[in-house]
Design a protein around this motif. Structure first.
Motif, short mmCIF file in Angstrom:
data_model
loop_
_atom_site.label_atom_id
_atom_site.label_comp_id
_atom_site.label_asym_id
_atom_site.label_seq_id
_atom_site.Cartn_x
_atom_site.Cartn_y
_atom_site.Cartn_z
N ALA A 56 24.31 85.87 22.40
CA ALA A 56 24.37 84.53 23.01
C ALA A 56 23.10 84.26 23.82
CB ALA A 56 25.61 84.39 23.88
N LYS A 57 22.72 85.22 24.65
CA LYS A 57 21.52 85.05 25.47
C LYS A 57 20.27 84.94 24.61
CE LYS A 57 23.25 87.29 29.63
NZ LYS A 57 23.13 88.44 30.54
N ASN A 58 20.20 85.71 23.53
CA ASN A 58 19.04 85.66 22.63
C ASN A 58 18.96 84.30 21.94
OD1 ASN A 58 16.74 86.84 21.34
ND2 ASN A 58 17.98 87.00 19.49
N ILE A 59 20.10 83.78 21.47
CA ILE A 59 20.13 82.48 20.81
C ILE A 59 19.68 81.39 21.78
CG2 ILE A 59 21.66 80.72 19.83
CD1 ILE A 59 23.27 83.10 18.61
N ILE A 60 20.17 81.45 23.00
CA ILE A 60 19.79 80.45 24.01
C ILE A 60 18.30 80.52 24.29
CG2 ILE A 60 20.04 79.79 26.43
CD1 ILE A 60 23.00 80.73 26.18
N SER A 61 17.79 81.71 24.53
CA SER A 61 16.37 81.84 24.89
C SER A 61 15.44 81.44 23.74
CB SER A 61 16.06 83.26 25.35
OG SER A 61 16.16 84.17 24.29
N MET A 62 15.85 81.66 22.50
CA MET A 62 14.99 81.36 21.36
C MET A 62 15.10 79.90 20.89
SD MET A 62 13.35 84.12 20.94
CE MET A 62 12.54 83.88 19.39
N LEU A 63 16.26 79.27 21.06
CA LEU A 63 16.46 77.96 20.46
C LEU A 63 16.55 76.78 21.43
CD1 LEU A 63 18.99 78.88 17.62
CD2 LEU A 63 16.50 78.73 17.53
N ASN A 64 16.82 77.03 22.70
CA ASN A 64 16.92 75.92 23.65
C ASN A 64 15.57 75.22 23.77
OD1 ASN A 64 18.22 74.25 25.55
ND2 ASN A 64 17.36 75.45 27.22
N GLY A 65 15.56 73.93 23.49
CA GLY A 65 14.32 73.14 23.57
C GLY A 65 13.52 73.13 22.27
N GLU A 66 13.99 73.81 21.25
CA GLU A 66 13.30 73.84 19.96
C GLU A 66 13.66 72.60 19.13
OE1 GLU A 66 10.97 76.11 18.75
OE2 GLU A 66 11.04 76.76 20.84
N THR A 67 12.85 72.33 18.12
CA THR A 67 13.09 71.20 17.23
C THR A 67 13.85 71.67 16.00
OG1 THR A 67 11.05 70.14 17.97
CG2 THR A 67 12.00 69.34 15.93
N PHE A 68 14.92 70.95 15.65
CA PHE A 68 15.72 71.27 14.47
C PHE A 68 16.04 69.97 13.75
CE2 PHE A 68 20.04 72.13 12.63
CZ PHE A 68 19.59 72.94 11.59
N LYS A 69 15.59 69.85 12.52
CA LYS A 69 15.79 68.65 11.70
C LYS A 69 15.28 67.40 12.41
CE LYS A 69 18.48 70.43 8.33
NZ LYS A 69 18.45 70.21 6.92
N GLY A 70 14.16 67.53 13.11
CA GLY A 70 13.53 66.39 13.77
C GLY A 70 14.02 66.08 15.17
N ASN A 71 15.00 66.81 15.66
CA ASN A 71 15.54 66.58 17.01
C ASN A 71 15.34 67.80 17.89
OD1 ASN A 71 16.48 64.26 15.81
ND2 ASN A 71 18.63 64.62 16.29
N VAL A 72 15.05 67.56 19.16
CA VAL A 72 14.97 68.66 20.14
C VAL A 72 16.40 68.99 20.54
CG1 VAL A 72 14.15 69.36 22.41
CG2 VAL A 72 12.71 67.92 20.95
N ILE A 73 16.78 70.25 20.40
CA ILE A 73 18.17 70.64 20.68
C ILE A 73 18.30 71.35 22.02
CG2 ILE A 73 18.82 70.75 18.25
CD1 ILE A 73 18.64 73.82 18.45
N THR A 74 19.49 71.29 22.56
CA THR A 74 19.85 71.99 23.78
C THR A 74 20.87 73.05 23.41
OG1 THR A 74 19.58 69.97 25.08
CG2 THR A 74 20.90 71.72 26.07
N VAL A 75 20.65 74.27 23.87
CA VAL A 75 21.59 75.36 23.61
C VAL A 75 21.92 76.00 24.95
CG1 VAL A 75 22.04 77.49 22.35
CG2 VAL A 75 20.52 75.77 21.36
#
Length: 105
Positions: A56-75
């Motif tokens: 869970a912590k790894n997913i949050i640190s790697m993906l929070n604020g990243e772009t996915f399918k054209g949108n910036v996501i929050t995790v």
């Protein structure tokens, strides 16, 4: 079980696309993309369950604020909402009556 909230998703997102994107950073148990009942389009967020807190912590640190399918996501870790207690029933005289008849003396 650790529940993650993923926000900022596109309205045409598919569970499999999200699963592939997230599973690169941790082992996923379940994914639930929240959809509008009438249109079937994503409401912009999903919940993902992972078994390990490290994942869970790894997913949050790697993906929070990243772009996915054209949108910036929050995790982030999902905040569990405690179930509400039912409102107390109003007291009436009926509530105080004994269920058994009293003996006459």
């Amino acid at each position: 079980m650790n529940k993650l909230f993923v926000g900022g998703l596109a309205d045409n997102i598919q569970e499999m696309d999200l699963a592939i994107f997230v599973s690169l950073h941790g082992k996923i148990d379940t994914i639930k993309v929240v959809r509008d009942r009438a249109t079937g389009k994503c409401k912009g967020y999903a919940f993902i369950e992972v078994e390990s807190l490290d994942d869970a912590k790894n997913i949050i640190s790697m993906l929070n604020g990243e772009t996915f399918k054209g949108n910036v996501i929050t995790v982030k870790l999902s905040e569990e909402v405690a179930p509400k207690k039912p409102a107390p029933k109003p007291r009436t005289n009926e509530a105080f009556k004994s269920k058994r008849p009293r003996l006459q003396r």
